[in-house]
Design a protein around this motif. Structure first.
Motif, mmCIF file in Angstrom:
data_model
loop_
_atom_site.group_PDB
_atom_site.id
_atom_site.type_symbol
_atom_site.label_atom_id
_atom_site.label_comp_id
_atom_site.label_asym_id
_atom_site.label_seq_id
_atom_site.Cartn_x
_atom_site.Cartn_y
_atom_site.Cartn_z
ATOM 1 N N TYR A 155 46.073 84.661 98.607
ATOM 2 C CA TYR A 155 44.954 84.138 99.397
ATOM 3 C C TYR A 155 44.353 82.902 98.710
ATOM 4 O O TYR A 155 45.050 82.160 98.018
ATOM 5 C CB TYR A 155 43.942 85.258 99.612
ATOM 6 N N SER A 207 41.185 87.682 109.879
ATOM 7 C CA SER A 207 41.235 86.505 109.003
ATOM 8 C C SER A 207 40.101 85.513 109.249
ATOM 9 O O SER A 207 39.603 84.915 108.284
ATOM 10 C CB SER A 207 42.598 85.808 109.110
ATOM 11 N N CYS A 213 37.227 86.861 107.169
ATOM 12 C CA CYS A 213 37.469 86.707 105.729
ATOM 13 C C CYS A 213 37.261 85.264 105.283
ATOM 14 O O CYS A 213 36.608 84.995 104.262
ATOM 15 C CB CYS A 213 38.891 87.140 105.383
ATOM 16 N N TYR A 218 39.208 94.042 101.175
ATOM 17 C CA TYR A 218 39.682 92.890 100.417
ATOM 18 C C TYR A 218 38.835 92.747 99.157
ATOM 19 O O TYR A 218 37.606 92.821 99.220
ATOM 20 C CB TYR A 218 39.530 91.592 101.219
ATOM 21 N N THR A 243 41.123 96.688 94.431
ATOM 22 C CA THR A 243 41.984 97.195 95.497
ATOM 23 C C THR A 243 42.932 98.261 94.951
ATOM 24 O O THR A 243 43.251 99.245 95.625
ATOM 25 C CB THR A 243 42.796 96.045 96.113
ATOM 26 N N TYR A 273 49.342 97.687 101.571
ATOM 27 C CA TYR A 273 48.535 96.902 100.629
ATOM 28 C C TYR A 273 49.372 95.769 100.058
ATOM 29 O O TYR A 273 50.592 95.714 100.240
ATOM 30 C CB TYR A 273 48.006 97.793 99.498
ATOM 31 N N TYR A 308 44.363 93.349 98.795
ATOM 32 C CA TYR A 308 43.886 93.924 100.052
ATOM 33 C C TYR A 308 44.601 95.240 100.321
ATOM 34 O O TYR A 308 45.700 95.493 99.827
ATOM 35 C CB TYR A 308 44.129 92.961 101.225
#
Length: 259
Positions: free
Chosen positions: A118, A178, A181, A201, A205, A223, A230
């Motif tokens: 990410y 998304s 996020c 997230y 995690t 995951y 996440y």
């Protein structure tokens, strides 16, 4: 015929990474099938006919990219993924590039980092704010996020957000998470849910991966992204009441310092 010439790729759920993999295959003349799948229906069985009816002169090496293996694997099958048991691996784009022995451009490296880790992954490569914003916008577009869903994300953040100590909880108004996020980043811990699914997230995690290990083994929860990546459930894998129980459990664990 050498092994590379025998490769036939089977593409998984649509996002910027999968689009980039397709571009890489096109540019270098590799064979592939693309059923334009979504994450929730990205299954190997979607390509059953292509596999069973193959009539080429060669014996193909099938390469499934981020596909749920819901049927008997064909002989000479290569699986490429970086989720669940493969979460320790590089991104799928990086794995494809390594298989083909093709270097990735700067833009492709950023796309791989985005899919694997990410925004923090892109920041680790010294990506500029403009590069990050462009890749995130493109990723949402290739996922199929609509302008209406972008607006619903803003509405959900504005009217359906709860802060529980270090956890931000948002009840989403559509199944595309998304846009929520991206608008809330940076955050330490974020939980987004609807009556059909939930996603966590952020920090620790890996702790939730331990707690939900049985569900992961049964294929209901997935995951990725590393220890602070996440974790979430597949859509409609649980009833709405079970979803709420999971949400309350995660809130409880956060409030008591367990994640």
């Amino acid at each position: 015929m050498n092994d590379k010439a025998r490769l036939i790729f089977l593409l998984g759920g649509a996002d910027l990474e999968m689009h980039t993999i397709r571009q890489l295959l096109d540019k270098n003349g590799y064979r592939y099938y693309d059923k334009h799948l979504r994450w929730e229906n990205a299954c190997l069985s979607a390509y059953r006919k292509e596999i069973t009816d193959y009539t080429g002169d060669d014996t193909p090496l099938w390469v499934g990219i981020e596909l749920q293996e819901d049927m008997n694997l064909p002989s000479n099958y290569i699986s490429i993924d970086h989720h669940n048991r493969n979460a320790h691996k590089p991104s799928s784009l990086e794995q494809v590039a390594e298989l083909l022995e093709i270097p990735l451009s700067r833009q492709e490296q950023l796309i791989a980092a985005n899919d694997r880790a990410y925004i923090p992954g892109m920041k680790a490569l010294q990506a500029s704010d403009a590069e990050i914003a462009g890749i995130r916008q493109a990723d949402r577009a290739f996922q199929g996020v609509t302008e209406e869903e972008e607006k619903l994300a803003e509405l959900a953040i504005r009217e359906h957000t709860q802060v529980c100590d270090n956890l931000i909880v948002v009840r989403a108004l559509c199944h595309r998470f998304s846009p929520i996020c991206d608008r809330l980043f940076p955050y330490e811990r974020l939980l987004v849910f609807t009556d059909e699914e939930w996603m966590y997230y952020g920090k620790q995690t890996d702790r939730l991966v331990e707690i939900f290990q049985s569900d992961i083994q049964h294929g209901s929860i997935f995951y990725g992204g590393g220890p602070d990546g996440y974790i979430g459930c597949k859509r409609k894998a649980y009833t709405s009441s079970e979803i709420q129980q999971h949400v309350e459990l995660i809130k409880h664990l956060t409030n008591h310092g367990n994640i």
